[in-house]
Enzyme design. Structure first.
Site, short mmCIF file in Angstrom:
data_model
loop_
_atom_site.label_atom_id
_atom_site.label_comp_id
_atom_site.label_asym_id
_atom_site.label_seq_id
_atom_site.Cartn_x
_atom_site.Cartn_y
_atom_site.Cartn_z
N LYS A 118 0.81 -1.22 0.00
CA LYS A 118 0.00 0.00 0.00
C LYS A 118 0.85 1.27 0.00
O LYS A 118 0.58 2.20 -0.76
CB LYS A 118 -0.93 0.03 1.22
N ASN A 170 -2.85 6.22 5.95
CA ASN A 170 -2.06 5.26 6.72
C ASN A 170 -0.57 5.33 6.42
O ASN A 170 0.24 4.71 7.10
CB ASN A 170 -2.58 3.84 6.43
N HIS A 186 -3.90 -9.17 10.43
CA HIS A 186 -4.73 -8.59 11.50
C HIS A 186 -5.82 -9.55 11.96
O HIS A 186 -6.93 -9.12 12.30
CB HIS A 186 -5.35 -7.27 11.02
#
Length: 464
Positions: free
Chosen positions: A125, A148, A195
């Site tokens: 990302k 982020n 996650h």
């Protein structure tokens, strides 16, 4: 309330939960626009950092050492920081009381007037987002890169003109609390388990990613990884479909065309095709970066930047800190900082990037991941393993056949890794495969501490 919003807020009295980077930015944005703001954080005032303590000087009421349901009284809505699980008792109490909860990303979207160009996925990302920003800036667009990637959306959301662009890296944590977010361009890079300690299952994790696309209309663009069935099988929304691929051609988007001298990058847009440049001319190396480059090209393609601009940027773009970043060399031992590798898939990519076995520093907060499938690769690619952090025992059990040692700190890890590598001149690779929060502020802090320890080791004048 003086906000000029694309969507109204649920009131004028906000409670910001969490006073780290996102929370501080959200509080400051709302104060700039005249809202009454309270910020709370379970940490004591001495522990929250100067940016958070400075909020009081801008008129924010601060409740340090608190994150209890008693704070709901007198507030119309909450702004939730992404690092705090949404199942937190304060979030549960807000939902039970019917108090709206917005994320910092959602607040930034409502406060902005520029289109959002969003990038999500498990890996790649940050590099892809930053490269998208570089391509669009070079094409003459007003661009702010945020999210982020390190700068909160609310820091810049209301500063970009309607003709500019907000290029945003978006995590699954941020997507838990979006309500109206509708990106003009949204890109989904890949999906692998990550996650799991927060989302529980791959399906739940994917469902958060899908929220980025759910409100897109036929005037927006949805770019997916054509090589990842976990992504393509989860297409939602009405955005115009586009793709990127390293293994096959696509009708709309960007792909790598094989050839005897290596692959060529090809753009496909509105029925036409253009062979942009040979892969070997792109400065970013590694198979994972080929996918990132193609994703970035597919993302900017709807905005139609000139091909010459794209070529120039791709020949010069060096990538980001903490992504397979050279960190020094000492007595024939190379040190590489890949602190951004916070999951097993990123670790796999890192290990596949070296032709010879490395000394690997790994560990941290393991997030409930299963490291056992990596065992065959680790046996081939790792000469010695130095384990750190909470996940050390988990990794040790997953890879029992690899010679290993434990380190009590990053300084200890660097010294032990150097000693293990110096006899053969192997590379020392920091690629933790885990989150950093057990020992460090974030992955950036971990990577910079690693580089500092490498420099300290060199300054000590270690003898060969």
């Amino acid at each position: 309330m003086s906000f000029d919003l694309r969507h109204t807020l649920p009131g004028s009295r906000a409670l910001v939960v969490g006073a780290a980077r996102s929370g501080v930015a959200a509080a400051r944005l709302m104060r700039r626009h005249g809202l009454a703001v309270t910020a709370c954080d379970r940490r004591a005032e001495a522990d929250v950092g100067e940016p958070a303590r400075a909020l009081e000087r801008s008129g924010v009421t601060c409740a340090w050492g608190r994150d209890d349901a008693g704070l709901l009284a007198g507030h119309d809505f909450l702004v939730w920081s992404p690092g705090i699980p949404f199942e937190h008792p304060l979030g549960s109490a807000a939902r039970a009381a019917g108090v709206p909860v917005l994320g910092e990303l959602e607040l930034g979207y409502r406060a902005s007037h520029a289109p959002f160009v969003c990038v999500t996925g498990t890996n790649g990302k940050s590099t892809t987002t930053d490269l998208v920003g570089a391509l669009l800036r070079a094409a003459g667009r007003e661009v702010e890169v945020c999210g982020n990637i390190g700068r909160a959306v609310c820091e810049v959301a209301d500063q970009v003109s309607p003709t500019g662009l907000l290029v945003v890296e978006v995590s699954s944590f941020q997507l838990e609390t979006v309500d109206r977010l509708r990106p003009s361009i949204a890109t989904w890079l890949n999906l692998t388990p990550d996650h799991m300690d927060r989302h529980g299952t791959l399906a739940a994790y994917a469902a958060e990613k899908q929220r980025l696309f759910a409100r897109q209309t036929e005037t927006d663009w949805a770019i997916l990884n054509a090589d990842d069935p976990e992504v393509t099988s989860r297409r939602v929304g009405d955005g115009i479909p586009s793709e990127f691929s390293v293994v096959r051609s696509v009708e709309e988007g960007a792909f790598a065309e094989p050839g005897p001298a290596g692959p060529t990058l090809v753009l496909a847009h509105r029925g036409g095709r253009e062979r942009l440049m040979p892969r070997e001319e792109v400065l970013l190396r590694g198979p994972h970066n080929l996918a990132n480059v193609l994703a970035a090209l597919a993302t900017v393609l709807p905005l139609e930047p000139a091909a010459d601009v794209l070529r120039r940027v791709l020949r010069e773009y060096r990538g980001l800190e903490h992504r397979l970043e050279p960190a020094g060399e000492l007595h024939g031992v190379r040190f590489v900082n890949d602190s951004k590798a916070t999951n097993t898939d990123s670790l796999r990519v890192a290990l596949q990037s070296f032709p010879e076995p490395v000394v690997l520093i790994a560990g941290g907060r393991d997030k409930g991941q299963d490291f056992r499938p990596l065992a065959p690769l680790v046996r081939r690619a790792v000469r010695h393993l130095v384990l750190i952090g909470e996940g050390a025992e988990t990794l040790a059990r997953a890879w029992p056949e690899v010679p290993q040692s434990r380190a009590s700190s990053i300084a200890d890890a660097v010294e032990k890794a150097f000693e293990a590598a110096r006899a053969s001149g192997a590379t020392v690779l920091l690629s933790p495969g885990c989150a950093s929060f057990d020992m460090f502020k974030d992955y950036e802090d971990r990577g910079r501490r690693f580089k500092e320890e490498v420099a300290r080791l060199a300054a000590k004048g270690v003898t060969a």
